[in-house]
Design a protein around this motif. Structure first.
Motif, PDB file in Angstrom:
ATOM      1  N   VAL A 121       0.850  -1.198   0.000  1.00  0.00           N
ATOM      2  CA  VAL A 121       0.000   0.000   0.000  1.00  0.00           C
ATOM      3  C   VAL A 121       0.884   1.246   0.000  1.00  0.00           C
ATOM      4  O   VAL A 121       0.666   2.186  -0.777  1.00  0.00           O
ATOM      5  CB  VAL A 121      -0.942  -0.011   1.227  1.00  0.00           C
ATOM      6  CG1 VAL A 121      -1.771   1.268   1.274  1.00  0.00           C
ATOM      7  CG2 VAL A 121      -1.837  -1.246   1.199  1.00  0.00           C
ATOM      8  N   GLU A 122       1.907   1.233   0.840  1.00  0.00           N
ATOM      9  CA  GLU A 122       2.823   2.377   0.890  1.00  0.00           C
ATOM     10  C   GLU A 122       3.534   2.567  -0.452  1.00  0.00           C
ATOM     11  O   GLU A 122       3.826   3.688  -0.864  1.00  0.00           O
ATOM     12  CB  GLU A 122       3.851   2.166   2.011  1.00  0.00           C
ATOM     13  CG  GLU A 122       3.216   2.278   3.394  1.00  0.00           C
ATOM     14  CD  GLU A 122       4.117   1.815   4.536  1.00  0.00           C
ATOM     15  OE1 GLU A 122       3.894   2.286   5.663  1.00  0.00           O
ATOM     16  OE2 GLU A 122       5.030   0.997   4.306  1.00  0.00           O
ATOM     17  N   ALA A 123       3.812   1.464  -1.134  1.00  0.00           N
ATOM     18  CA  ALA A 123       4.499   1.543  -2.423  1.00  0.00           C
ATOM     19  C   ALA A 123       3.555   1.906  -3.571  1.00  0.00           C
ATOM     20  O   ALA A 123       3.983   1.979  -4.724  1.00  0.00           O
ATOM     21  CB  ALA A 123       5.198   0.219  -2.718  1.00  0.00           C
ATOM     22  N   GLY A 124       2.268   2.133  -3.249  1.00  0.00           N
ATOM     23  CA  GLY A 124       1.364   2.657  -4.263  1.00  0.00           C
ATOM     24  C   GLY A 124       0.476   1.636  -4.943  1.00  0.00           C
ATOM     25  O   GLY A 124      -0.178   1.951  -5.936  1.00  0.00           O
ATOM     26  N   PHE A 125       0.420   0.404  -4.403  1.00  0.00           N
ATOM     27  CA  PHE A 125      -0.352  -0.647  -5.075  1.00  0.00           C
ATOM     28  C   PHE A 125      -1.644  -1.004  -4.342  1.00  0.00           C
ATOM     29  O   PHE A 125      -2.257  -2.030  -4.642  1.00  0.00           O
ATOM     30  CB  PHE A 125       0.526  -1.889  -5.282  1.00  0.00           C
ATOM     31  CG  PHE A 125       1.638  -1.631  -6.251  1.00  0.00           C
ATOM     32  CD1 PHE A 125       1.407  -1.674  -7.619  1.00  0.00           C
ATOM     33  CD2 PHE A 125       2.900  -1.285  -5.793  1.00  0.00           C
ATOM     34  CE1 PHE A 125       2.431  -1.392  -8.511  1.00  0.00           C
ATOM     35  CE2 PHE A 125       3.928  -1.002  -6.693  1.00  0.00           C
ATOM     36  CZ  PHE A 125       3.686  -1.052  -8.051  1.00  0.00           C
ATOM     37  N   GLY A 126      -2.063  -0.161  -3.403  1.00  0.00           N
ATOM     38  CA  GLY A 126      -3.258  -0.462  -2.622  1.00  0.00           C
ATOM     39  C   GLY A 126      -4.482  -0.723  -3.480  1.00  0.00           C
ATOM     40  O   GLY A 126      -5.274  -1.632  -3.203  1.00  0.00           O
ATOM     41  N   ALA A 127      -4.630   0.037  -4.550  1.00  0.00           N
ATOM     42  CA  ALA A 127      -5.853  -0.057  -5.356  1.00  0.00           C
ATOM     43  C   ALA A 127      -6.001  -1.403  -6.060  1.00  0.00           C
ATOM     44  O   ALA A 127      -7.118  -1.827  -6.342  1.00  0.00           O
ATOM     45  CB  ALA A 127      -5.875   1.073  -6.387  1.00  0.00           C
ATOM     46  N   MET A 128      -4.892  -2.088  -6.331  1.00  0.00           N
ATOM     47  CA  MET A 128      -5.020  -3.370  -7.034  1.00  0.00           C
ATOM     48  C   MET A 128      -5.206  -4.543  -6.070  1.00  0.00           C
ATOM     49  O   MET A 128      -5.465  -5.657  -6.481  1.00  0.00           O
ATOM     50  CB  MET A 128      -3.821  -3.635  -7.954  1.00  0.00           C
ATOM     51  CG  MET A 128      -2.523  -3.930  -7.240  1.00  0.00           C
ATOM     52  SD  MET A 128      -1.320  -4.841  -8.264  1.00  0.00           S
ATOM     53  CE  MET A 128      -0.979  -3.720  -9.601  1.00  0.00           C
ATOM     54  N   LEU A 129      -5.113  -4.289  -4.767  1.00  0.00           N
ATOM     55  CA  LEU A 129      -5.193  -5.375  -3.792  1.00  0.00           C
ATOM     56  C   LEU A 129      -6.621  -5.522  -3.276  1.00  0.00           C
ATOM     57  O   LEU A 129      -7.377  -4.553  -3.236  1.00  0.00           O
ATOM     58  CB  LEU A 129      -4.251  -5.094  -2.624  1.00  0.00           C
ATOM     59  CG  LEU A 129      -2.805  -4.794  -2.997  1.00  0.00           C
ATOM     60  CD1 LEU A 129      -1.981  -4.548  -1.741  1.00  0.00           C
ATOM     61  CD2 LEU A 129      -2.205  -5.925  -3.811  1.00  0.00           C
ATOM     62  N   ASP A 130      -6.974  -6.742  -2.850  1.00  0.00           N
ATOM     63  CA  ASP A 130      -8.317  -6.969  -2.317  1.00  0.00           C
ATOM     64  C   ASP A 130      -8.255  -7.525  -0.894  1.00  0.00           C
ATOM     65  O   ASP A 130      -9.152  -8.245  -0.470  1.00  0.00           O
ATOM     66  CB  ASP A 130      -9.102  -7.898  -3.248  1.00  0.00           C
ATOM     67  CG  ASP A 130      -8.396  -9.229  -3.467  1.00  0.00           C
ATOM     68  OD1 ASP A 130      -7.274  -9.395  -2.945  1.00  0.00           O
ATOM     69  OD2 ASP A 130      -8.968 -10.104  -4.132  1.00  0.00           O
ATOM     70  N   TYR A 131      -7.205  -7.179  -0.163  1.00  0.00           N
ATOM     71  CA  TYR A 131      -7.046  -7.689   1.203  1.00  0.00           C
ATOM     72  C   TYR A 131      -8.173  -7.228   2.115  1.00  0.00           C
ATOM     73  O   TYR A 131      -8.451  -7.856   3.128  1.00  0.00           O
ATOM     74  CB  TYR A 131      -5.689  -7.241   1.773  1.00  0.00           C
ATOM     75  CG  TYR A 131      -5.538  -5.741   1.822  1.00  0.00           C
ATOM     76  CD1 TYR A 131      -5.054  -5.040   0.719  1.00  0.00           C
ATOM     77  CD2 TYR A 131      -5.917  -5.022   2.944  1.00  0.00           C
ATOM     78  CE1 TYR A 131      -4.948  -3.669   0.736  1.00  0.00           C
ATOM     79  CE2 TYR A 131      -5.817  -3.643   2.969  1.00  0.00           C
ATOM     80  CZ  TYR A 131      -5.326  -2.972   1.860  1.00  0.00           C
ATOM     81  OH  TYR A 131      -5.244  -1.607   1.885  1.00  0.00           O
ATOM     82  N   LYS A 132      -8.826  -6.109   1.772  1.00  0.00           N
ATOM     83  CA  LYS A 132      -9.867  -5.573   2.653  1.00  0.00           C
ATOM     84  C   LYS A 132     -11.067  -6.510   2.753  1.00  0.00           C
ATOM     85  O   LYS A 132     -11.704  -6.591   3.793  1.00  0.00           O
ATOM     86  CB  LYS A 132     -10.348  -4.214   2.129  1.00  0.00           C
ATOM     87  CG  LYS A 132      -9.340  -3.097   2.344  1.00  0.00           C
ATOM     88  CD  LYS A 132      -9.858  -1.787   1.794  1.00  0.00           C
ATOM     89  CE  LYS A 132      -8.773  -0.724   1.872  1.00  0.00           C
ATOM     90  NZ  LYS A 132      -9.103   0.461   1.073  1.00  0.00           N
ATOM     91  N   THR A 133     -11.375  -7.207   1.669  1.00  0.00           N
ATOM     92  CA  THR A 133     -12.600  -7.994   1.608  1.00  0.00           C
ATOM     93  C   THR A 133     -12.355  -9.487   1.782  1.00  0.00           C
ATOM     94  O   THR A 133     -13.251 -10.284   1.571  1.00  0.00           O
ATOM     95  CB  THR A 133     -13.290  -7.773   0.248  1.00  0.00           C
ATOM     96  OG1 THR A 133     -12.341  -8.116  -0.782  1.00  0.00           O
ATOM     97  CG2 THR A 133     -13.714  -6.332   0.071  1.00  0.00           C
ATOM     98  N   ARG A 134     -11.125  -9.868   2.135  1.00  0.00           N
ATOM     99  CA  ARG A 134     -10.767 -11.276   2.080  1.00  0.00           C
ATOM    100  C   ARG A 134      -9.776 -11.547   3.199  1.00  0.00           C
ATOM    101  O   ARG A 134      -8.816 -10.811   3.344  1.00  0.00           O
ATOM    102  CB  ARG A 134     -10.073 -11.492   0.722  1.00  0.00           C
ATOM    103  CG  ARG A 134      -9.906 -12.886   0.235  1.00  0.00           C
ATOM    104  CD  ARG A 134      -9.391 -12.815  -1.210  1.00  0.00           C
ATOM    105  NE  ARG A 134      -8.223 -11.944  -1.336  1.00  0.00           N
ATOM    106  CZ  ARG A 134      -6.984 -12.292  -1.029  1.00  0.00           C
ATOM    107  NH1 ARG A 134      -6.732 -13.491  -0.625  1.00  0.00           N
ATOM    108  NH2 ARG A 134      -5.992 -11.422  -1.143  1.00  0.00           N
ATOM    109  N   PRO A 135      -9.994 -12.589   4.013  1.00  0.00           N
ATOM    110  CA  PRO A 135      -9.016 -12.854   5.075  1.00  0.00           C
ATOM    111  C   PRO A 135      -7.665 -13.224   4.477  1.00  0.00           C
ATOM    112  O   PRO A 135      -7.584 -14.105   3.629  1.00  0.00           O
ATOM    113  CB  PRO A 135      -9.620 -14.038   5.840  1.00  0.00           C
ATOM    114  CG  PRO A 135     -10.778 -14.514   5.068  1.00  0.00           C
ATOM    115  CD  PRO A 135     -11.061 -13.597   3.935  1.00  0.00           C
ATOM    116  N   THR A 136      -6.627 -12.542   4.871  1.00  0.00           N
ATOM    117  CA  THR A 136      -5.294 -12.804   4.322  1.00  0.00           C
ATOM    118  C   THR A 136      -4.257 -12.523   5.403  1.00  0.00           C
ATOM    119  O   THR A 136      -4.521 -11.781   6.350  1.00  0.00           O
ATOM    120  CB  THR A 136      -5.052 -11.979   3.041  1.00  0.00           C
ATOM    121  OG1 THR A 136      -3.735 -12.204   2.587  1.00  0.00           O
ATOM    122  CG2 THR A 136      -5.265 -10.502   3.264  1.00  0.00           C
ATOM    123  N   LEU A 137      -3.103 -13.114   5.249  1.00  0.00           N
ATOM    124  CA  LEU A 137      -2.056 -13.104   6.265  1.00  0.00           C
ATOM    125  C   LEU A 137      -1.828 -11.738   6.918  1.00  0.00           C
ATOM    126  O   LEU A 137      -1.816 -11.620   8.126  1.00  0.00           O
ATOM    127  CB  LEU A 137      -0.752 -13.608   5.630  1.00  0.00           C
ATOM    128  CG  LEU A 137       0.488 -13.564   6.499  1.00  0.00           C
ATOM    129  CD1 LEU A 137       0.420 -14.683   7.537  1.00  0.00           C
ATOM    130  CD2 LEU A 137       1.735 -13.716   5.652  1.00  0.00           C
TER     131      LEU A 137
END
Lengths: 369, 121
Positions: A255-271
């Protein structure tokens, strides 16, 4: 990224060819790699933007993860889901620690419902293998393919002409960020429409013991020139692509490196879900410098009042644009807006004026065309 | 007669005015030069102290004054076209002219033959 140990660098199957052809060689992540050929970095950079360039990427690592539960295990491990990824598609993803820090950035190819092909950085490959394996259930098989495969990247707006001339039906090539299996010059292989230059291009996963045959066949084509890691770095910088060890490390989240928008960690349990949901401590920005003089990795970033607020991670003169560009981390949860002025360098000395610009710096690249 | 330093600068003395630059070998080693910062006209430079900056795509390097004196002319064409160093480092790519130079400052510098041998190492 430099190699920490004093061990001699490993040659790739092509290191001898590079030396014979006048390349300046250096140890990169433990591998003896070509930095540039006699024509130089700027000519190689332009070659890639205008015609076709061949890169020896045999230093990078490839793994296979397959078997019942493979998709679910990777889905838990990675902040960008793989269960939602279609077979035939490649996704840029991140191996993270529990704090969300990036252990490596990687490409995940979905080969089948429960089979994945993973491409990782050279300097991190050993550690990646250990960590991925430790996070897989017994039903899933991890295979290290580094001894078996070599990787060549053919990049540039005219690369399809080259492949067609060498007998590959380019109409059948995959779309951007997809892969397929093709018979090319006598071997079946994975070819993906991916790369690190921003240009239309493919990555070829060839039998490692035949790397020289493919290298010679491709470089014999009049549109192709070999290009080294020096131009690979300026090409990726113009696109705002991160380089592991510079824009990312174990203390930096995707997220800090600018890739937050492509990730779906918010809606899915992940490490690292809990860590990634916290506000970022820093944000990556693109900077345009006023002149030709480049900012360099590690230089201090100051606000307009000369107060230190961050650090430059990469910087170089941009051969395509004719001025210097840089990437830097700025402290705080919010990325500064385009146009925000900064000063780069020790506040006690003459500083380089710069301002925030949207990345990519170079807007005319052909990768998606 | 041109003389060379171990730091790969060259210097050519006419009377008490020295023309200085970096060697073609050094320019070749640096690769594509993208930026040159020259000293200001009138600046006093000291032998062995940083006088100018050269950057290639990959790295930045200080250039040291091979002699002491006062800068009386700078090659502003080089700042405008740094790539000139890659084609003509020892001719059109001169950095600056330094006045008030003592001939003794050139003692111990290398001849072109000695430098060619040194640069091979």
């Amino acid at each position: 990224m430099s190699h920490a140990s004093d061990a001699p660098a490993n040659p790739t199957p092509l290191s001898d060819w590079h030396v014979k052809n006048g390349a300046k060689m250096a140890d990169f992540a433990g591998w003896l790699m070509p930095i540039q050929y006699p024509t130089g970095i700027i000519a190689e950079h332009k070659q890639t933007r205008e015609a076709a360039a061949l890169f020896d990427i045999c230093h990078m690592g490839e793994f296979s993860v397959s078997g019942p539960g493979a998709a679910a295990a990777l889905d838990r491990m990675l902040p960008r889901g793989v269960c939602s990824q279609k077979v035939g598609v490649c996704r840029y993803n991140f191996l993270v620690n529990e704090q969300g820090g990036v252990i490596d950035d990687l490409l995940v190819y979905r080969m089948a419902a429960e089979e994945f092909f993973i491409v990782v950085n050279a300097g991190t490959a050993d550690n990646d293998a250990k960590i991925i394996q430790s996070r897989l259930p017994d039903t899933v098989t991890f295979t290290d393919l580094r001894q078996a495969l070599g990787k060549l990247d053919l990049q540039g707006p005219r690369c399809f002409e080259v492949l067609a001339d060498l007998g590959l039906a380019t109409d059948a090539l995959p779309k951007y960020y997809s892969w397929g299996r093709y018979n090319f010059l006598g071997n079946e292989m994975i070819i993906s429409r991916t790369g690190y230059t921003g240009e239309r291009g493919v990555e070829l996963y060839i039998p490692r013991n035949q790397a020289l045959k493919y290298w010679e066949a491709l470089t014999a084509h009049p549109l192709v020139k070999p290009v080294g890691l020096g131009a690979r770095d300026t090409l990726r910088l113009e696109m705002g692509y991160p380089l592991y060890g510079h824009e990312m490390d174990e203390n930096t989240t995707p997220v800090e490196a600018g890739f937050g928008a492509m990730l779906d960690y918010k809606t899915r349990p992940t490490l690292a879900q809990a860590a990634l949901l916290l506000p970022p401590k820093k944000r990556l920005v693109g900077l345009k410098l006023e002149g030709r003089r480049a900012a360099r990795n590690g230089m201090v970033l100051c606000d307009a009042a000369k107060k230190p607020v961050g650090t430059v991670t990469s910087g170089a003169f941009s051969p395509s644009l004719g001025y210097a560009v840089a990437m830097a981390f700025v402290e705080g949860a919010e990325a500064p807006a385009a146009g925000t002025p900064f000063l780069i360098g020790d506040p006690a000395s003459a500083q380089l004026p710069a301002s925030v610009v949207e990345m990519p710096f170079y807007k005319d690249a052909t990768a998606r065309k | 007669m041109k003389r060379y330093t171990k730091e790969h600068e060259w210097v050519e003395l006419n009377g008490n005015v020295a023309t200085v630059g970096i060697s073609a070998h050094a320019a070749d080693e640096l690769g594509d030069i993208t930026y040159v910062e020259l000293p200001a006209n009138g600046k006093t430079v000291t032998k062995g102290a940083a006088m100018a900056v050269v950057e290639s795509v990959k790295a930045a390097s200080d250039v040291f004054a091979p002699v002491s004196g006062t800068v009386v002319d700078v090659n502003s064409a080089l700042e405008a076209d740094p790539a000139m160093l890659n084609s003509a480092a020892e001719t059109d790519g001169w950095f600056c002219k330094i006045s008030g130079v003592a001939a003794a400052d050139l003692d111990g510098l290398m001849t072109v033959e000695q430098y060619a041998e040194y640069a091979k190492k």
